[in-house]
Structures are given as C-alpha cells and as structure tokens.
Scaffold this motif. Structure first.
Motif, PDB file in Angstrom:
ATOM      1  N   VAL A  52      79.789 -14.324  54.103  1.00 39.10           N
ATOM      2  CA  VAL A  52      80.167 -12.409  53.749  1.00 39.10           C
ATOM      3  C   VAL A  52      81.315 -12.417  53.161  1.00 39.10           C
ATOM      4  O   VAL A  52      81.823 -11.202  51.800  1.00 39.10           O
ATOM      5  CB  VAL A  52      80.121 -11.746  55.265  1.00 39.10           C
ATOM      6  CG1 VAL A  52      80.219 -10.174  54.579  1.00 39.10           C
ATOM      7  CG2 VAL A  52      78.873 -12.140  55.512  1.00 39.10           C
ATOM      8  N   THR A  53      82.693 -12.939  53.722  1.00 38.40           N
ATOM      9  CA  THR A  53      84.674 -12.900  52.822  1.00 38.40           C
ATOM     10  C   THR A  53      83.846 -13.263  51.533  1.00 38.40           C
ATOM     11  O   THR A  53      84.279 -12.473  50.619  1.00 38.40           O
ATOM     12  CB  THR A  53      85.150 -13.584  53.510  1.00 38.40           C
ATOM     13  OG1 THR A  53      85.044 -13.114  55.296  1.00 38.40           O
ATOM     14  CG2 THR A  53      86.410 -13.025  53.059  1.00 38.40           C
ATOM     15  N   ILE A  54      83.620 -14.424  51.002  1.00 41.34           N
ATOM     16  CA  ILE A  54      83.406 -14.958  49.987  1.00 41.34           C
ATOM     17  C   ILE A  54      82.870 -14.452  49.211  1.00 41.34           C
ATOM     18  O   ILE A  54      83.061 -13.993  48.011  1.00 41.34           O
ATOM     19  CB  ILE A  54      82.790 -16.631  49.750  1.00 41.34           C
ATOM     20  CG1 ILE A  54      84.095 -18.105  50.765  1.00 41.34           C
ATOM     21  CG2 ILE A  54      82.504 -17.128  48.634  1.00 41.34           C
ATOM     22  CD1 ILE A  54      83.378 -19.393  50.633  1.00 41.34           C
ATOM     23  N   PHE A  55      81.419 -13.790  49.446  1.00 38.08           N
ATOM     24  CA  PHE A  55      80.694 -13.306  48.524  1.00 38.08           C
ATOM     25  C   PHE A  55      81.719 -11.487  48.385  1.00 38.08           C
ATOM     26  O   PHE A  55      81.464 -11.250  47.307  1.00 38.08           O
ATOM     27  CB  PHE A  55      79.087 -12.845  49.062  1.00 38.08           C
ATOM     28  CG  PHE A  55      78.663 -11.215  48.627  1.00 38.08           C
ATOM     29  CD1 PHE A  55      78.129 -12.359  47.311  1.00 38.08           C
ATOM     30  CD2 PHE A  55      78.386 -10.753  48.645  1.00 38.08           C
ATOM     31  CE1 PHE A  55      76.608 -11.657  46.336  1.00 38.08           C
ATOM     32  CE2 PHE A  55      77.673  -9.747  47.631  1.00 38.08           C
ATOM     33  CZ  PHE A  55      77.329 -10.284  46.599  1.00 38.08           C
ATOM     34  N   THR A  56      82.131 -11.118  49.438  1.00 37.60           N
ATOM     35  CA  THR A  56      82.320  -9.762  48.854  1.00 37.60           C
ATOM     36  C   THR A  56      84.022 -10.086  47.918  1.00 37.60           C
ATOM     37  O   THR A  56      84.655  -9.354  46.920  1.00 37.60           O
ATOM     38  CB  THR A  56      82.909  -9.683  50.675  1.00 37.60           C
ATOM     39  OG1 THR A  56      81.724  -8.999  50.603  1.00 37.60           O
ATOM     40  CG2 THR A  56      83.803  -7.735  49.813  1.00 37.60           C
ATOM     41  N   ALA A  57      84.959 -10.861  48.437  1.00 33.82           N
ATOM     42  CA  ALA A  57      86.695 -11.197  47.262  1.00 33.82           C
ATOM     43  C   ALA A  57      85.897 -12.021  46.566  1.00 33.82           C
ATOM     44  O   ALA A  57      86.383 -10.956  45.247  1.00 33.82           O
ATOM     45  CB  ALA A  57      86.738 -12.101  48.069  1.00 33.82           C
ATOM     46  N   THR A  58      85.141 -12.230  46.153  1.00 30.67           N
ATOM     47  CA  THR A  58      84.544 -12.467  44.459  1.00 30.67           C
ATOM     48  C   THR A  58      84.458 -11.467  43.750  1.00 30.67           C
ATOM     49  O   THR A  58      84.768 -11.744  42.882  1.00 30.67           O
ATOM     50  CB  THR A  58      83.650 -13.991  44.819  1.00 30.67           C
ATOM     51  OG1 THR A  58      84.244 -14.372  45.265  1.00 30.67           O
ATOM     52  CG2 THR A  58      83.278 -14.519  43.264  1.00 30.67           C
ATOM     53  N   SER A  59      83.155 -10.840  44.550  1.00 32.68           N
ATOM     54  CA  SER A  59      82.463  -9.383  43.607  1.00 32.68           C
ATOM     55  C   SER A  59      83.409  -8.693  43.415  1.00 32.68           C
ATOM     56  O   SER A  59      83.579  -7.819  42.185  1.00 32.68           O
ATOM     57  CB  SER A  59      81.836  -9.035  44.208  1.00 32.68           C
ATOM     58  OG  SER A  59      80.781  -9.512  44.407  1.00 32.68           O
ATOM     59  N   VAL A  60      84.426  -8.348  43.931  1.00 34.32           N
ATOM     60  CA  VAL A  60      85.864  -7.611  44.582  1.00 34.32           C
ATOM     61  C   VAL A  60      86.533  -7.954  43.183  1.00 34.32           C
ATOM     62  O   VAL A  60      86.876  -7.650  42.262  1.00 34.32           O
ATOM     63  CB  VAL A  60      86.594  -7.067  45.613  1.00 34.32           C
ATOM     64  CG1 VAL A  60      87.538  -6.260  44.690  1.00 34.32           C
ATOM     65  CG2 VAL A  60      85.911  -6.298  46.552  1.00 34.32           C
ATOM     66  N   CYS A  61      86.602  -8.939  42.888  1.00 38.22           N
ATOM     67  CA  CYS A  61      87.602 -10.052  41.827  1.00 38.22           C
ATOM     68  C   CYS A  61      86.519  -9.621  40.519  1.00 38.22           C
ATOM     69  O   CYS A  61      87.745  -9.323  39.794  1.00 38.22           O
ATOM     70  CB  CYS A  61      88.127 -11.617  42.521  1.00 38.22           C
ATOM     71  SG  CYS A  61      88.733 -12.418  41.003  1.00 38.22           S
ATOM     72  N   LEU A  62      85.412  -9.924  40.787  1.00 36.13           N
ATOM     73  CA  LEU A  62      85.123  -9.826  39.782  1.00 36.13           C
ATOM     74  C   LEU A  62      85.259  -8.575  38.728  1.00 36.13           C
ATOM     75  O   LEU A  62      85.577  -8.178  37.562  1.00 36.13           O
ATOM     76  CB  LEU A  62      83.519 -10.150  39.656  1.00 36.13           C
ATOM     77  CG  LEU A  62      83.071 -11.871  39.890  1.00 36.13           C
ATOM     78  CD1 LEU A  62      81.547 -12.134  40.094  1.00 36.13           C
ATOM     79  CD2 LEU A  62      84.005 -12.406  37.859  1.00 36.13           C
ATOM     80  N   VAL A  63      85.285  -7.538  39.888  1.00 38.91           N
ATOM     81  CA  VAL A  63      84.966  -5.584  39.191  1.00 38.91           C
ATOM     82  C   VAL A  63      86.180  -5.531  38.890  1.00 38.91           C
ATOM     83  O   VAL A  63      86.772  -4.969  37.362  1.00 38.91           O
ATOM     84  CB  VAL A  63      84.661  -4.868  40.208  1.00 38.91           C
ATOM     85  CG1 VAL A  63      85.045  -3.564  40.117  1.00 38.91           C
ATOM     86  CG2 VAL A  63      83.110  -5.100  39.868  1.00 38.91           C
ATOM     87  N   VAL A  64      87.424  -5.945  39.564  1.00 41.05           N
ATOM     88  CA  VAL A  64      89.160  -5.803  38.658  1.00 41.05           C
ATOM     89  C   VAL A  64      88.970  -6.758  37.739  1.00 41.05           C
ATOM     90  O   VAL A  64      89.587  -6.237  36.743  1.00 41.05           O
ATOM     91  CB  VAL A  64      90.090  -6.492  40.122  1.00 41.05           C
ATOM     92  CG1 VAL A  64      91.415  -6.207  39.805  1.00 41.05           C
ATOM     93  CG2 VAL A  64      89.725  -5.494  41.334  1.00 41.05           C
ATOM     94  N   LEU A  65      88.458  -7.898  37.574  1.00 43.57           N
ATOM     95  CA  LEU A  65      88.576  -8.507  36.180  1.00 43.57           C
ATOM     96  C   LEU A  65      88.139  -7.985  35.245  1.00 43.57           C
ATOM     97  O   LEU A  65      88.604  -8.007  33.934  1.00 43.57           O
ATOM     98  CB  LEU A  65      88.044  -9.707  36.544  1.00 43.57           C
ATOM     99  CG  LEU A  65      89.216 -10.704  37.190  1.00 43.57           C
ATOM    100  CD1 LEU A  65      88.848 -12.613  37.538  1.00 43.57           C
ATOM    101  CD2 LEU A  65      90.548 -10.792  36.895  1.00 43.57           C
ATOM    102  N   ALA A  66      87.168  -7.477  35.445  1.00 43.60           N
ATOM    103  CA  ALA A  66      86.021  -6.849  33.915  1.00 43.60           C
ATOM    104  C   ALA A  66      86.965  -5.389  33.863  1.00 43.60           C
ATOM    105  O   ALA A  66      86.537  -4.983  32.533  1.00 43.60           O
ATOM    106  CB  ALA A  66      84.799  -6.409  34.586  1.00 43.60           C
ATOM    107  N   CYS A  67      87.998  -4.736  34.323  1.00 45.86           N
ATOM    108  CA  CYS A  67      88.254  -3.518  34.520  1.00 45.86           C
ATOM    109  C   CYS A  67      89.296  -3.810  33.445  1.00 45.86           C
ATOM    110  O   CYS A  67      90.090  -3.325  32.807  1.00 45.86           O
ATOM    111  CB  CYS A  67      89.088  -2.825  35.200  1.00 45.86           C
ATOM    112  SG  CYS A  67      87.277  -1.925  36.773  1.00 45.86           S
ATOM    113  N   LEU A  68      90.126  -5.045  33.818  1.00 44.29           N
ATOM    114  CA  LEU A  68      91.106  -5.775  33.213  1.00 44.29           C
ATOM    115  C   LEU A  68      90.851  -5.553  31.708  1.00 44.29           C
ATOM    116  O   LEU A  68      91.675  -6.018  30.814  1.00 44.29           O
ATOM    117  CB  LEU A  68      92.128  -6.761  33.683  1.00 44.29           C
ATOM    118  CG  LEU A  68      92.503  -7.044  34.855  1.00 44.29           C
ATOM    119  CD1 LEU A  68      93.469  -7.904  35.744  1.00 44.29           C
ATOM    120  CD2 LEU A  68      94.036  -5.598  34.453  1.00 44.29           C
ATOM    121  N   VAL A  69      89.742  -6.747  31.443  1.00 44.13           N
ATOM    122  CA  VAL A  69      88.755  -7.098  30.291  1.00 44.13           C
ATOM    123  C   VAL A  69      88.693  -5.795  29.254  1.00 44.13           C
ATOM    124  O   VAL A  69      88.858  -6.015  27.965  1.00 44.13           O
ATOM    125  CB  VAL A  69      87.852  -8.072  30.674  1.00 44.13           C
ATOM    126  CG1 VAL A  69      87.164  -7.983  29.068  1.00 44.13           C
ATOM    127  CG2 VAL A  69      88.198  -9.774  30.943  1.00 44.13           C
TER     128      VAL A  69
END
Lengths: 141, 106
Positions: A52-69
């Motif tokens: 659960v932690t890995i899935f949630t953290a990775t999902s949040v990170c991908l959203v932030v990275l998409a915003c940064l791109v």
C-alpha cells in the motif's frame, strides 16, 4: 561607430541578456522540487515497504512529476546548457535511485541510515544541475 | 592593425538584430513571443529580422505543433554565438577607446 554608441549597444545587450537569464532560473525551482519529491519517495518506500505504501507513494510522486514536466514544458526559455545539465541530472539521479533501491531491498531492508543516505545522495545531481544553471546565467550576464 | 570597427558584424550590427542575438546568447532556446516581448518589437518586425539572421546562419528556428497551434522558438547556432562574441569584443574595444587613432573604413 563611436564610443558612446558602442557603450549604448553593450548596455542594451546586458539589459536584454539579463532579462533572458532571469527567465531561465525556473530550472532551479524545478530541480529543488524534483529533489524533494524523489527524496520523500525513496525514504518512504525504503522505510515502510508495504504494498500500500509503495503504491501510494509512487502514485503521488508520479502526479507531482507530471506537474513538474508540465511546468517545464510551459517555460518560454531554456537556460544555457539545459540539455546536458538536465540529462546529467536525470542520469545521476536514476543511477543512485536504482542502486539505493536494489541494494537496499537486498541488503539493508528498512535501515534508516541506508535509505536516508541514498535518498539524500539521489537529490544531489538535480540540485547541482539547478545550481549550475543559475551560476551559468550569472556568468554570462 | 585593424580598427575594431572593421571587426563589427554587418548582420548583427542592426539594433534589433543585436538585441535578438543578445537575448538568445544568454539562453539555449527562447520562444518567439518571449524574444518579441524582451526586444519590444512587433511580430512582423521580429519575423523579418529573424529571417535575416536565419539566412546568415546565425539563428535556428524551431517549430513544434501544440494542438492546433504552432509553438515557435529560436536558438543561436554555433556560428551565431561566435559572431556575437566577436561583435561584443569589437564593441568593448571601441568603448574602451584602446585603438583610437587607428584608421578604419566607416
């Protein structure tokens, strides 16, 4: 051309160049946010390695990275040396992140020293790239 | 000895083109509208000057389709950057008055 005209032209070049340099400083903000996001991701999935932690953290990170791109693509200026600076930053971060993850899960599971050190080391390449982009801008002004 | 005036680049010498090149020299790439606003000229005036710089091999024009619109950005070529550096060096020499008294063609 006379001396006064030459001085005016040089002053104009400095003014215009400084404006362009200033718009290239967005890369420092990008680098800081990227470093902070990936630091948090590495520490979270290293110290709390549940599905659960890995899935949630990775999902949040991908959203932030998409915003940064998206933020990066909307900038009107690419700073001097942007291509190689960004490429080197991503290569450096990717290498440290990969080593931290594979060696961490294999040999240092949930060891705070390993995961925090790896996360901090991974933040170095983007931060150095961001700093170099700002410094390059200052040098050419 | 040549007077620094003879080292000035004829293509870059125009005030608008000089400003365009100065802006591009500070970055890797800049959007057309950013250069237009920075140099404070109209779209058509900038287009004309960019065409001159592009024909001289000093500027490269990049066009990327974004949805229905085309995003245009500009960058200096290696030749353009070298020409700008030579031009600025000549301007500095003139400004410093280091070679005053040396004859040159106007």
């Amino acid at each position: 051309m006379h001396r006064d005209e030459a001085l005016d032209a040089l002053e104009r070049a400095d003014t215009v160049g400084a404006r362009a340099h200033g718009r290239g400083r967005w890369y420092m903000l990008f680098a800081v946010l990227f470093a902070a996001t990936t630091f948090a991701l590495t520490v979270t999935i290293g110290l709390f390695p549940s599905t659960v932690t890995i899935f949630t953290a990775t999902s949040v990170c991908l959203v932030v990275l998409a915003c940064l791109v998206t933020f990066a693509l909307r900038q009107p200026v690419q700073p001097r040396g942007y291509g190689w600076l960004h490429g080197a930053a991503m290569l450096g971060w990717g290498t440290v992140y990969g080593v931290t993850l594979f060696a961490g899960y294999a040999f240092f599971p949930e060891d705070p020293v390993w995961w925090v050190s790896g996360a901090a080391l991974g933040a170095v390449p983007p931060l150095v790239a961001g700093w170099l982009a700002v410094r390059e801008s200052r040098n050419t002004a | 000895m040549n007077h620094p005036r003879s080292m000035l680049d004829e293509v870059i010498h125009s005030p608008v083109r000089f400003s365009v090149v100065a802006a591009l020299a500070a970055v890797d790439r800049a959007e057309f509208r950013f250069v237009r606003d920075t140099v404070e000229v109209t779209d058509s005036a900038l287009s004309k000057q960019v065409t001159v710089l592009e024909n001289a091999g000093y500027v490269r024009v990049h066009k990327v389709a974004v949805g229905r619109r085309t995003r245009t950005s500009l960058s200096l070529t290696r030749e353009g950057r070298a020409a700008f550096e030579r031009h600025v060096r000549a301007l500095r020499d003139i400004a410093s008055g280091a070679l005053d008294g040396v004859p040159a063609d106007e």
